[in-house]
Design an enzyme around this catalytic site. Sequence first.
Site, PDB file in Angstrom:
ATOM      1  N   GLU A 296      33.137  -0.114  48.471  1.00 50.99           N
ATOM      2  CA  GLU A 296      32.200   0.970  48.139  1.00 50.99           C
ATOM      3  C   GLU A 296      32.699   2.207  48.870  1.00 50.99           C
ATOM      4  O   GLU A 296      32.874   2.181  50.094  1.00 50.99           O
ATOM      5  CB  GLU A 296      30.772   0.609  48.565  1.00 50.99           C
ATOM      6  CG  GLU A 296      30.246  -0.681  47.920  1.00 50.99           C
ATOM      7  CD  GLU A 296      30.238  -0.669  46.396  1.00 50.99           C
ATOM      8  OE1 GLU A 296      30.174   0.423  45.792  1.00 50.99           O
ATOM      9  OE2 GLU A 296      30.319  -1.756  45.787  1.00 50.99           O
ATOM     10  N   CYS A 330      26.985   8.495  51.946  1.00 51.89           N
ATOM     11  CA  CYS A 330      27.804   8.478  50.732  1.00 51.89           C
ATOM     12  C   CYS A 330      26.993   8.990  49.550  1.00 51.89           C
ATOM     13  O   CYS A 330      27.536   9.501  48.591  1.00 51.89           O
ATOM     14  CB  CYS A 330      28.297   7.071  50.463  1.00 51.89           C
ATOM     15  SG  CYS A 330      26.963   5.888  50.521  1.00 51.89           S
TER      16      CYS A 330
HETATM   17  P1  NAD Z   1      37.119   5.792  56.642  1.00 50.46           P
HETATM   18  O1  NAD Z   1      37.772   5.463  55.341  1.00 50.46           O
HETATM   19  O2  NAD Z   1      37.724   6.840  57.488  1.00 50.46           O
HETATM   20  O3  NAD Z   1      37.041   4.479  57.548  1.00 50.46           O
HETATM   21  C1  NAD Z   1      36.449   3.291  57.076  1.00 50.46           C
HETATM   22  C2  NAD Z   1      37.010   2.130  57.884  1.00 50.46           C
HETATM   23  O4  NAD Z   1      38.368   1.923  57.493  1.00 50.46           O
HETATM   24  C3  NAD Z   1      37.030   2.374  59.396  1.00 50.46           C
HETATM   25  O5  NAD Z   1      36.676   1.192  60.073  1.00 50.46           O
HETATM   26  C4  NAD Z   1      38.480   2.715  59.638  1.00 50.46           C
HETATM   27  O6  NAD Z   1      38.906   2.478  60.960  1.00 50.46           O
HETATM   28  C5  NAD Z   1      39.151   1.761  58.666  1.00 50.46           C
HETATM   29  N1  NAD Z   1      40.559   2.029  58.364  1.00 50.46           N
HETATM   30  C6  NAD Z   1      41.170   3.212  58.174  1.00 50.46           C
HETATM   31  N2  NAD Z   1      42.482   3.002  57.895  1.00 50.46           N
HETATM   32  C7  NAD Z   1      42.686   1.662  57.893  1.00 50.46           C
HETATM   33  C8  NAD Z   1      43.822   0.812  57.692  1.00 50.46           C
HETATM   34  N3  NAD Z   1      45.016   1.311  57.406  1.00 50.46           N
HETATM   35  N4  NAD Z   1      43.639  -0.523  57.778  1.00 50.46           N
HETATM   36  C9  NAD Z   1      42.430  -1.065  58.055  1.00 50.46           C
HETATM   37  N5  NAD Z   1      41.332  -0.295  58.273  1.00 50.46           N
HETATM   38  C10 NAD Z   1      41.461   1.044  58.187  1.00 50.46           C
HETATM   39  O7  NAD Z   1      35.575   6.124  56.318  1.00 50.46           O
HETATM   40  P2  NAD Z   1      34.440   6.627  57.321  1.00 50.46           P
HETATM   41  O8  NAD Z   1      34.720   8.043  57.713  1.00 50.46           O
HETATM   42  O9  NAD Z   1      34.150   5.647  58.393  1.00 50.46           O
HETATM   43  O10 NAD Z   1      33.184   6.609  56.338  1.00 50.46           O
HETATM   44  C11 NAD Z   1      32.879   7.654  55.488  1.00 50.46           C
HETATM   45  C12 NAD Z   1      33.244   7.327  54.063  1.00 50.46           C
HETATM   46  O11 NAD Z   1      32.577   6.130  53.668  1.00 50.46           O
HETATM   47  C13 NAD Z   1      32.783   8.395  53.088  1.00 50.46           C
HETATM   48  O12 NAD Z   1      33.795   8.635  52.152  1.00 50.46           O
HETATM   49  C14 NAD Z   1      31.564   7.765  52.433  1.00 50.46           C
HETATM   50  O13 NAD Z   1      31.268   8.263  51.139  1.00 50.46           O
HETATM   51  C15 NAD Z   1      31.939   6.334  52.410  1.00 50.46           C
HETATM   52  N6  NAD Z   1      30.755   5.459  52.319  1.00 50.46           N
HETATM   53  C16 NAD Z   1      30.497   4.869  51.121  1.00 50.46           C
HETATM   54  C17 NAD Z   1      29.380   4.059  50.972  1.00 50.46           C
HETATM   55  C18 NAD Z   1      29.063   3.411  49.649  1.00 50.46           C
HETATM   56  O14 NAD Z   1      28.230   2.505  49.608  1.00 50.46           O
HETATM   57  N7  NAD Z   1      29.694   3.820  48.570  1.00 50.46           N
HETATM   58  C19 NAD Z   1      28.529   3.855  52.061  1.00 50.46           C
HETATM   59  C20 NAD Z   1      28.840   4.455  53.288  1.00 50.46           C
HETATM   60  C21 NAD Z   1      29.970   5.252  53.399  1.00 50.46           C
END
Ligand code: NAD
Length: 542
Positions: A296, A330
Site C-alpha cells: 500500500e 496517505c
Molecule cells: P518510505 O518508502 O520512505 O519507507 C517505508 C519503509 O521502507 C521504511 O521502513 C523504510 O526504512 C523502508 N525502506 C526504504 N528503502 C528500503 C529498502 N531498500 N529495503 C527495505 N526497506 C526499505 O515511506 P515513509 O516515508 O515511511 O511513509 C510515507 C509513505 O507511505 C507515503 O508515500 C504514504 O502515502 C505511504 N503510506 C501509504 C499507506 C497506504 O495504506 N496506502 C499508508 C501509510 C503510508
Amino acid sequence: MSFADGIFRNPLPVNDPVPSHAPGSPERARLQAELARQSDVVLEIPCVVGGVRHFTGQVVEVRNPCDHNHLLARAHLATPALVEQAIAASQAAAGPWAGLPWEERAAVFLRAASLLAGPWRDRVNAATMLGQAKTCHQAEIDAACELVDFWRFNVHFYRELLSQQPPAEAAATWNRTELRPLEGFVFAVTPFNFTSIALNLPTAPALLGNVALWKPSNTQLLSAWVGMELLEAAGLPPGVINFLPGDGADVGEPALASPHFAGLHFTGSTATFQHLYQRIAAQLPRYRSFPRIVGETGGKDFILAHTSADVDALAVAALRGAFEFQGQKCSAASRMFVPRSLWPRLRDQLVGHMDALRMGDVRDFQTFIGAVIDERAWTKHRAFQALGGVGARTLRGGGGDRSTGWFIEPTLVEVEAPDHRLLAEEVFGPVLATFVYEDNAWDDVMRLIDQGSPYALTGAVFANDRHAVHSALGGLRQAAGNFYINDKPTGAVVGQQPFGGARRSGTNDKAGAAANLMRWASPRTIKENLCPPTDWRYPFLG
Ligand code: NAD
C-alpha cells in the site's frame, strides 16, 4: 498431545471507542502523566531475534520532531549478519507456531488488543505522540483504536475464512479446505506515519501461522518498540516476529536474497515499493514459491466539490482532511476542485478556520498541528510550499520554522494551470492545492482528476445533487480505492471501510479485511472418498 475439539467462536469485534481527552477527563490526566514519564527517559531500543535482544552498537538517535533537542531513544540497528540470524530464528519458530490450533494463535492477538485497549493504551499513545508528533486525538485513532480494531477484526475475518468450506457430495465424499501458512517468512516493511499499520503488517500474517521479519521505519521506532514489547507481553512466542530496525538495504537485501523469503507486506512510498518489487523479480529463481507481494503506497487524494455542495461541511472536511497529522496521511486531501461560484465563500471560510489552528508541541493539548516527522520531510515540504508562488497563489501559510522542531505551516494554494505539479505529485505534508473550475465544466474536471495524477488511493465528492453524486461514482470509478460522499477522504475505520487503492497507490489488498488475510494463506484442498469404488467397470460398459 494436541487437542482442539470444538468449533470455537471469537469474541465479536466492535470498533474501539475514541476517548474524548476533554479537559478534566481521567484519560487526559493519565495520558499527560505518561507523556511526562516518557519525556524523562532515554530508551535503548534493541533488535529482537528469536526472542533475544541484540544491542548491535550501530545506533540511530530517535528524537522528538516537535523539539529536536529532546532525545527519546537510541535504537540499535540490524546488520546483514543479524538478519541472517533472524531468518534462521524464524524458520526454527515456524513449525511449532503453525502447528498450534488457530485459536491459540488468535488468543495472542486478542490478548494484545485487550492489553492495548486497557493497561497499555497510554504507553503506546504517548510513544506515538512523542516519536511521531501526533496530537492525542491522532494518536488515539491510530495507535490505540485502529490497532485494537486490526487485531480483533483480523481474528474475526480469519475465523470466517476458515469456516468457508466447499460443499460435499452427500455420503460419497468429504471435501475440506485448510489454510496453510506460506513456506518461509513474510518480510514486513512499515512506514513512519501509522503505529497501527506498523504493527498490523507483521501480525496479520502471523495470525495465519506465518513467521515474520519486521523492519520498522527509523522514524517510528519509539512506538514500534513499545508495540513489540506489548506483543511479547501478550504471549507471542520467540522467533515468530523478529524486530529488525535498520537501514533499508542492510535489512532488505539479505531478506530478499533468502530462499526462505515467501512474501512482502509493505506500506510506504511508491518509489520504495517499486524498488523492492524489482529486487524480488530479479531474484525469483532463488525462491521456493512465487512470493506474495502486498504493498500500500502513496496517494494524491482529492476533494471534488459540486455546485450543490454544502460549503460549511466542505470547509471542515478540507481542513481536517488536509491538515490533521500535518498532512502526513496517505489519504490526506492534497488537491481540491471547486466550482467558481462556491470558491469565494469556501476560501474565506477555510482561511478563517486556518487562522484559528494552533501549531506547536503536541504535549500541549491545545495544539492541532504538530511538527512534521524529520528534517528531510521539512526540507521537502518547504520546496513544495515554494511551488505556491509559481503559477499559483498562496492564500494562507507558506512558512516553516525549524528553530525548535520541524514545523511547517498549513498551506492553502490556488493553482492556475490544471497540470501544475501541486495537483499531480504526492506532497505528504500540510499543503492543499485548489483548482477552481468553471461551473459548467463538471465532466472536464472529473477527467482532470482521473488523469491528472498517477495515484488512486482516496477521494471525496461533495454534492447534494444525486445526479452529480452518481456521475462522480462513475467518472471517478478507477481514481480511488476508497471513495467518500460528503465526507473527508481520511479516517477509514477497520471493519467499516476496508482501505487501499490501485494504480501507483498499491496492490489494493485492503488492510484489515479478509482479502488481505487471504494473501498470507496457501489453501490446501482435501478430498476424502468415503466409500471408494472397488469395480473398475463403468455402468455404460454394460
Ligand atoms: P518510505 O518508502 O520512505 O519507507 C517505508 C519503509 O521502507 C521504511 O521502513 C523504510 O526504512 C523502508 N525502506 C526504504 N528503502 C528500503 C529498502 N531498500 N529495503 C527495505 N526497506 C526499505 O515511506 P515513509 O516515508 O515511511 O511513509 C510515507 C509513505 O507511505 C507515503 O508515500 C504514504 O502515502 C505511504 N503510506 C501509504 C499507506 C497506504 O495504506 N496506502 C499508508 C501509510 C503510508
